[in-house]
Design an enzyme around this catalytic site. Structure first.
Site, PDB file in Angstrom:
ATOM      1  N   GLU A 363       0.834  -1.218   0.000  1.00 32.65           N
ATOM      2  CA  GLU A 363       0.000   0.000   0.000  1.00 32.65           C
ATOM      3  C   GLU A 363       0.861   1.257   0.000  1.00 32.65           C
ATOM      4  O   GLU A 363       0.553   2.253   0.650  1.00 32.65           O
ATOM      5  CB  GLU A 363      -1.023  -0.060   1.123  1.00 32.65           C
ATOM      6  CG  GLU A 363      -1.956  -1.236   0.853  1.00 32.65           C
ATOM      7  CD  GLU A 363      -3.266  -1.255   1.589  1.00 32.65           C
ATOM      8  OE1 GLU A 363      -3.713  -0.182   2.016  1.00 32.65           O
ATOM      9  OE2 GLU A 363      -3.845  -2.343   1.682  1.00 32.65           O
TER      10      GLU A 363
HETATM   11  N1  CAA Z   1      -6.752  11.340  -3.743  1.00 31.19           N
HETATM   12  C1  CAA Z   1      -7.313  11.820  -4.877  1.00 31.19           C
HETATM   13  N2  CAA Z   1      -6.632  12.096  -5.997  1.00 31.19           N
HETATM   14  C2  CAA Z   1      -5.310  11.868  -5.986  1.00 31.19           C
HETATM   15  C3  CAA Z   1      -4.647  11.362  -4.850  1.00 31.19           C
HETATM   16  C4  CAA Z   1      -5.424  11.107  -3.697  1.00 31.19           C
HETATM   17  N3  CAA Z   1      -4.886  10.619  -2.571  1.00 31.19           N
HETATM   18  N4  CAA Z   1      -3.328  11.250  -5.135  1.00 31.19           N
HETATM   19  C5  CAA Z   1      -3.164  11.659  -6.409  1.00 31.19           C
HETATM   20  N5  CAA Z   1      -4.373  12.013  -6.912  1.00 31.19           N
HETATM   21  C6  CAA Z   1      -4.668  12.562  -8.239  1.00 31.19           C
HETATM   22  C7  CAA Z   1      -3.947  13.878  -8.457  1.00 31.19           C
HETATM   23  O1  CAA Z   1      -4.690  14.970  -7.970  1.00 31.19           O
HETATM   24  C8  CAA Z   1      -3.822  13.908  -9.985  1.00 31.19           C
HETATM   25  O2  CAA Z   1      -5.074  14.278 -10.538  1.00 31.19           O
HETATM   26  P1  CAA Z   1      -5.221  15.569 -11.528  1.00 31.19           P
HETATM   27  O3  CAA Z   1      -4.325  15.298 -12.705  1.00 31.19           O
HETATM   28  O4  CAA Z   1      -6.666  15.608 -11.845  1.00 31.19           O
HETATM   29  O5  CAA Z   1      -4.744  16.739 -10.726  1.00 31.19           O
HETATM   30  C9  CAA Z   1      -3.635  12.446 -10.330  1.00 31.19           C
HETATM   31  O6  CAA Z   1      -4.161  11.673  -9.241  1.00 31.19           O
HETATM   32  C10 CAA Z   1      -2.197  12.068 -10.558  1.00 31.19           C
HETATM   33  O7  CAA Z   1      -1.497  12.391  -9.379  1.00 31.19           O
HETATM   34  P2  CAA Z   1       0.060  12.537  -9.301  1.00 31.19           P
HETATM   35  O8  CAA Z   1       0.533  13.442 -10.400  1.00 31.19           O
HETATM   36  O9  CAA Z   1       0.407  12.891  -7.904  1.00 31.19           O
HETATM   37  O10 CAA Z   1       0.551  11.056  -9.681  1.00 31.19           O
HETATM   38  P3  CAA Z   1       1.988  10.436  -9.638  1.00 31.19           P
HETATM   39  O11 CAA Z   1       2.180   9.598 -10.833  1.00 31.19           O
HETATM   40  O12 CAA Z   1       3.021  11.454  -9.311  1.00 31.19           O
HETATM   41  O13 CAA Z   1       1.885   9.348  -8.416  1.00 31.19           O
HETATM   42  C11 CAA Z   1       1.874   8.475  -6.231  1.00 31.19           C
HETATM   43  C12 CAA Z   1       1.477   9.621  -7.176  1.00 31.19           C
HETATM   44  C13 CAA Z   1       1.463   8.970  -4.856  1.00 31.19           C
HETATM   45  C14 CAA Z   1       3.360   8.171  -6.229  1.00 31.19           C
HETATM   46  C15 CAA Z   1       1.060   7.204  -6.620  1.00 31.19           C
HETATM   47  O14 CAA Z   1       1.513   6.654  -7.846  1.00 31.19           O
HETATM   48  C16 CAA Z   1       1.092   6.119  -5.581  1.00 31.19           C
HETATM   49  O15 CAA Z   1       0.382   6.211  -4.569  1.00 31.19           O
HETATM   50  N6  CAA Z   1       1.868   5.045  -5.788  1.00 31.19           N
HETATM   51  C17 CAA Z   1       1.895   3.894  -4.894  1.00 31.19           C
HETATM   52  C18 CAA Z   1       0.851   2.905  -5.282  1.00 31.19           C
HETATM   53  C19 CAA Z   1       0.555   1.938  -4.178  1.00 31.19           C
HETATM   54  O16 CAA Z   1       0.287   2.311  -3.051  1.00 31.19           O
HETATM   55  N7  CAA Z   1       0.566   0.651  -4.525  1.00 31.19           N
HETATM   56  C20 CAA Z   1       0.198  -0.358  -3.610  1.00 31.19           C
HETATM   57  C21 CAA Z   1      -0.623  -1.399  -4.291  1.00 31.19           C
HETATM   58  S1  CAA Z   1      -2.056  -1.962  -3.469  1.00 31.19           S
HETATM   59  C22 CAA Z   1      -1.598  -2.992  -2.217  1.00 31.19           C
HETATM   60  O17 CAA Z   1      -0.470  -3.065  -1.802  1.00 31.19           O
HETATM   61  C23 CAA Z   1      -2.721  -3.745  -1.630  1.00 31.19           C
HETATM   62  C24 CAA Z   1      -2.378  -5.022  -0.965  1.00 31.19           C
HETATM   63  O18 CAA Z   1      -2.380  -6.066  -1.562  1.00 31.19           O
HETATM   64  C25 CAA Z   1      -2.137  -5.030   0.482  1.00 31.19           C
END
Ligand code: CAA
Length: 380
Positions: A363
């Site tokens: 996550e």
């Molecule tokens: N809420 C709402 N919108 C969001 C958001 C949030 N928390 N975070 C980003 N966004 C939106 C942004 O506002 C943007 O939208 P707009 O273009 O309309 O403004 C869009 O999403 C893109 O955002 P970013 O430019 O910030 O995206 P990024 O490519 O830089 O990535 C990141 C952001 C935080 C690094 C994201 O890629 C991320 O969270 N990565 C990790 C993924 C993850 O947690 N994976 C785990 C897999 S699931 C798992 O592990 C489950 C399990 O089995 C236990």
């Protein structure tokens, strides 16, 4: 400021504590060894209401607040983090995602079975080349009018073989980047949907983690969640809440290990006295307790933010970052307090130490939490 839990919170915490001790503890070492988690225990967790705690009661959920959920997560995780990750994925990612963003038909058809434990859910975002960089989805879902055709591979999927319903994130329009991503509900058994081999893991070995392959899987249009292009936001919003659940899991792993170390230190004698009477051990316990209490406050704060309707992206990411570091630090020290016995399975702390590591990875890794935190604090 009121730090007191309500009577209902205490009841839920105690029910989870009791279930963990009576039902999870007896087979936890064997499940870790064999890498399996029996279906009967999933069913029991469903019967007790642990699988749909925060979901709306009209769809079989408990209608509880996030504080109740994290209290239960901590108690289950003290004993068995493999059980608690199933609970976490089903509650925070699958049920919460569907309850918040699904339509009426989707909630009736899918959510009402996921909240009760009749069916189990999985959340499928990660791919071989898109774990942290979640916008780089290679899985595609091509619009064919009344359905989509899904192709691709998902990796490290919790509940991979035991889940019945899968929330799958896929690229529907590459040109639009993250705005061309959608989320779909996919059922186990659909033609072209294959469950890959089970991962052989360091920790949380009782939870089944698999890769999944989608080969021309037909997904009805009504199974898309939200408006066209909502998938990336769906994933981000859902994961923001999921991180509070994993922070509570990390807190539970840490407090479970600490309690074992404290009890052990009061019984084990060396140099003529119980080892807790030596400052070398007493100071370790003091550090462990302090770190855990700081994590607890952060996890509670994030849960409270969510319950108040405040933004919880920052507090959730900070809670996960700190609690997962705490889980690592405390479990390593708990093994040390146990000395040679700490390295032996029957004392439980070596398993908790192995389980702790995943809380810094799934996550969103600790590095991803720092991206979320730094962007949030630097934006003003
Ligand atoms: N809420 C709402 N919108 C969001 C958001 C949030 N928390 N975070 C980003 N966004 C939106 C942004 O506002 C943007 O939208 P707009 O273009 O309309 O403004 C869009 O999403 C893109 O955002 P970013 O430019 O910030 O995206 P990024 O490519 O830089 O990535 C990141 C952001 C935080 C690094 C994201 O890629 C991320 O969270 N990565 C990790 C993924 C993850 O947690 N994976 C785990 C897999 S699931 C798992 O592990 C489950 C399990 O089995 C236990």
């Amino acid at each position: 400021m009121d730090f007191k839990l309500t009577e209902e919170h205490i009841m839920i915490r105690d029910a989870a504590r009791d279930f963990a001790k009576t039902e999870l503890l007896p087979g936890v070492i064997e499940r870790d060894e064999k890498q399996e988690f029996p279906k009967e225990l999933v069913k029991k967790m469903g019967d007790l209401g642990f699988l749909g705690m925060m979901a709306s009661p009209e769809y079989g959920g408990g209608g509880m607040d996030t504080i109740s959920y994290i209290l239960a997560m901590e108690e289950l995780s003290k004993i068995d983090a493999s059980a608690s990750v199933m609970v976490s994925v089903n509650n925070s990612l699958v049920c919460w995602g569907l309850d918040t963003f699904g339509n009426e038909e989707q909630k009736k058809k899918y959510l009402s079975k996921l909240t009760t434990g009749e069916k189990l859910g999985a959340f499928c975002l990660s791919e071989p080349e898109a774990g942290s960089d979640a916008t780089s989805q290679k899985t595609t879902a091509i619009d064919k009018g009344d359905h989509y055709v899904l192709n691709g591979t998902k990796n490290w999927i919790t509940n991979g073989s035991s889940a019945d319903y899968f929330l799958v994130i896929a690229q529907t329009d590459k040109e639009k980047k993250h705005k061309g991503i959608n989320a779909f509900i996919v059922e186990k058994g659909w033609e072209g949907f294959e469950i890959g081999p089970k991962e052989q893991k360091l920790g949380i070995r009782g939870s089944d983690t698999h890769s999944l392959n989608f080969n021309d899987v037909k997904v009805p249009k009504e199974n898309r969640i939200g408006e066209d292009g909502f998938g990336f936001k769906f994933a981000m919003k859902t994961l923001s809440g999921g991180r509070i659940g994993i922070a509570a899991q990390a807190l539970g792993i840490a407090s479970g290990a600490y309690e074992l170390a404290k009890d052990y230190s009061k019984q084990r004698k060396a140099f003529g006295t119980e080892i807790c009477n030596h400052q070398a051990i007493a100071f370790k316990l003091a550090d462990m307790h302090t770190q855990i209490e700081a994590a607890r406050h952060m996890v509670m704060r994030a849960a409270w933010d969510k319950d108040q309707g405040n933004n919880y992206d920052l507090s959730g990411a900070m809670a996960k970052l700190h609690a997962s570091q705490t889980a690592m630090d405390v479990t390593v020290e708990a093994v040390q307090v146990h000395g040679g016995n700490g390295y032996v399975k029957e004392y439980h702390v070596e398993r908790l130490m192995r389980d702790a590591k995943i809380t810094q990875i799934y996550e969103g890794t600790s590095e991803i939490q720092k991206i979320v935190i730094s962007r949030s604090i630097l934006k003003d």
